[in-house]
Each structure stands twice: as C-alpha cells, then as structure tokens.
Design a protein around this motif. Structure first.
Motif, PDB file in Angstrom:
ATOM      1  N   UNK A  35      13.417 -48.182  39.480  1.00  0.00           N
ATOM      2  CA  UNK A  35      12.553 -49.102  38.729  1.00  0.00           C
ATOM      3  C   UNK A  35      12.007 -48.467  37.450  1.00  0.00           C
ATOM      4  N   UNK A  36      12.276 -47.174  37.238  1.00  0.00           N
ATOM      5  CA  UNK A  36      11.765 -46.503  36.050  1.00  0.00           C
ATOM      6  C   UNK A  36      10.295 -46.153  36.144  1.00  0.00           C
ATOM      7  N   UNK A  37       9.742 -46.192  37.359  1.00  0.00           N
ATOM      8  CA  UNK A  37       8.319 -45.903  37.556  1.00  0.00           C
ATOM      9  C   UNK A  37       8.038 -44.408  37.467  1.00  0.00           C
ATOM     10  N   UNK A  38       9.010 -43.587  37.822  1.00  0.00           N
ATOM     11  CA  UNK A  38       8.841 -42.138  37.858  1.00  0.00           C
ATOM     12  C   UNK A  38       9.919 -41.518  36.969  1.00  0.00           C
ATOM     13  N   UNK A  39       9.614 -40.410  36.262  1.00  0.00           N
ATOM     14  CA  UNK A  39      10.636 -39.813  35.392  1.00  0.00           C
ATOM     15  C   UNK A  39      11.797 -39.233  36.189  1.00  0.00           C
ATOM     16  N   UNK A  40      12.994 -39.695  35.876  1.00  0.00           N
ATOM     17  CA  UNK A  40      14.199 -39.260  36.584  1.00  0.00           C
ATOM     18  C   UNK A  40      15.403 -39.504  35.686  1.00  0.00           C
ATOM     19  N   UNK A  41      16.490 -38.860  36.017  1.00  0.00           N
ATOM     20  CA  UNK A  41      17.741 -39.103  35.290  1.00  0.00           C
ATOM     21  C   UNK A  41      18.890 -39.014  36.273  1.00  0.00           C
ATOM     22  N   UNK A  42      19.998 -39.595  35.884  1.00  0.00           N
ATOM     23  CA  UNK A  42      21.177 -39.563  36.748  1.00  0.00           C
ATOM     24  C   UNK A  42      22.148 -38.514  36.253  1.00  0.00           C
ATOM     25  N   UNK A  43      22.627 -37.723  37.178  1.00  0.00           N
ATOM     26  CA  UNK A  43      23.673 -36.752  36.915  1.00  0.00           C
ATOM     27  C   UNK A  43      24.852 -37.253  37.730  1.00  0.00           C
ATOM     28  N   UNK A  53       8.555 -32.511  34.421  1.00  0.00           N
ATOM     29  CA  UNK A  53       8.272 -33.922  34.107  1.00  0.00           C
ATOM     30  C   UNK A  53       7.490 -34.598  35.228  1.00  0.00           C
ATOM     31  N   UNK A  54       7.808 -34.240  36.489  1.00  0.00           N
ATOM     32  CA  UNK A  54       7.049 -34.793  37.616  1.00  0.00           C
ATOM     33  C   UNK A  54       5.601 -34.327  37.563  1.00  0.00           C
ATOM     34  N   UNK A  55       5.392 -33.051  37.240  1.00  0.00           N
ATOM     35  CA  UNK A  55       4.027 -32.518  37.147  1.00  0.00           C
ATOM     36  C   UNK A  55       3.244 -33.232  36.050  1.00  0.00           C
ATOM     37  N   UNK A  56       3.868 -33.420  34.883  1.00  0.00           N
ATOM     38  CA  UNK A  56       3.211 -34.119  33.771  1.00  0.00           C
ATOM     39  C   UNK A  56       2.917 -35.566  34.152  1.00  0.00           C
ATOM     40  N   UNK A  57       3.853 -36.211  34.855  1.00  0.00           N
ATOM     41  CA  UNK A  57       3.670 -37.592  35.286  1.00  0.00           C
ATOM     42  C   UNK A  57       2.500 -37.696  36.265  1.00  0.00           C
ATOM     43  N   UNK A  58       2.421 -36.745  37.209  1.00  0.00           N
ATOM     44  CA  UNK A  58       1.311 -36.758  38.165  1.00  0.00           C
ATOM     45  C   UNK A  58      -0.018 -36.522  37.457  1.00  0.00           C
ATOM     46  N   UNK A  59      -0.037 -35.612  36.478  1.00  0.00           N
ATOM     47  CA  UNK A  59      -1.269 -35.378  35.714  1.00  0.00           C
ATOM     48  C   UNK A  59      -1.704 -36.646  35.002  1.00  0.00           C
ATOM     49  N   UNK A  60      -0.737 -37.329  34.379  1.00  0.00           N
ATOM     50  CA  UNK A  60      -1.044 -38.573  33.658  1.00  0.00           C
ATOM     51  C   UNK A  60      -1.590 -39.631  34.611  1.00  0.00           C
ATOM     52  N   UNK A  61      -0.936 -39.799  35.752  1.00  0.00           N
ATOM     53  CA  UNK A  61      -1.354 -40.829  36.703  1.00  0.00           C
ATOM     54  C   UNK A  61      -2.701 -40.511  37.341  1.00  0.00           C
ATOM     55  N   UNK A  62      -3.030 -39.221  37.446  1.00  0.00           N
ATOM     56  CA  UNK A  62      -4.302 -38.851  38.081  1.00  0.00           C
ATOM     57  C   UNK A  62      -5.429 -38.700  37.066  1.00  0.00           C
ATOM     58  N   UNK A  63      -5.115 -38.921  35.789  1.00  0.00           N
ATOM     59  CA  UNK A  63      -6.152 -38.867  34.762  1.00  0.00           C
ATOM     60  C   UNK A  63      -6.462 -37.466  34.267  1.00  0.00           C
ATOM     61  N   UNK A  64      -5.625 -36.492  34.591  1.00  0.00           N
ATOM     62  CA  UNK A  64      -5.838 -35.119  34.126  1.00  0.00           C
ATOM     63  C   UNK A  64      -5.397 -35.034  32.677  1.00  0.00           C
ATOM     64  N   UNK A  65      -6.246 -34.471  31.851  1.00  0.00           N
ATOM     65  CA  UNK A  65      -5.905 -34.305  30.441  1.00  0.00           C
ATOM     66  C   UNK A  65      -5.048 -33.058  30.283  1.00  0.00           C
TER      67      UNK A  65
END
Length: 84
Positions: A35-43, A53-65
C-alpha cells in the motif's frame, strides 16, 4: 541469569527480518509495503526494507524530530584601532 542475545540487524532486510525488527507480522508488513504505507522497494519480485529508512519512518510517525546539525559561525574579530 540469562544472557541477552542481540539480533544482528542488517541494513537491507527481507520481509521476515523486517517484520521481526518492527515487531509486526509478515502479513501486516507485506500489506503496508504493497500500500506504500511503509518505505520499501522490490528487488526482483521480493520486498526489501532498508533499516535506516525504517528508523527514519518510525521517528516521523512517533513525532521524533530528526537531529539537525547546527551551523556554528566563526566569531568575527572586532576591528583593531590603529596605533597613533
């Protein structure tokens, strides 16, 4: 007394590794990626996930600057009065 075993986390993970890292089921992660909700790519035809990218995504979703580097300007010297 048990010995804590630390899971080796790779920078690029497959569905199983990333779902373990995130603590969610593989089915949920697959749906999020599709669904494009989480950063991912196809190999090829398989989903891959970059840890950074997952760490940055979690920081963004949790409101961490994100830590932004602070530019420090060198101090300007005051003009020196001329000797008379």
């Amino acid at each position: 007394m048990g010995v804590a075993v630390q899971m080796a986390v790779r920078e690029v993970m497959d569905i199983r590794q990333a779902s373990e890292y995130l603590g969610i089921s593989g089915d949920t992660l697959y749906r999020y990626a599709s669904e494009g909700f989480i950063p991912a790519f196809k190999l090829g035809n398989r989903w891959r996930f970059k840890k950074s990218l997952l760490d940055a995504w979690m920081d963004e979703k949790s409101g961490v600057k994100p830590a932004t580097p602070v530019a420090v300007m060198p101090r300007q010297k005051k003009p020196v009065a001329r000797a008379r």
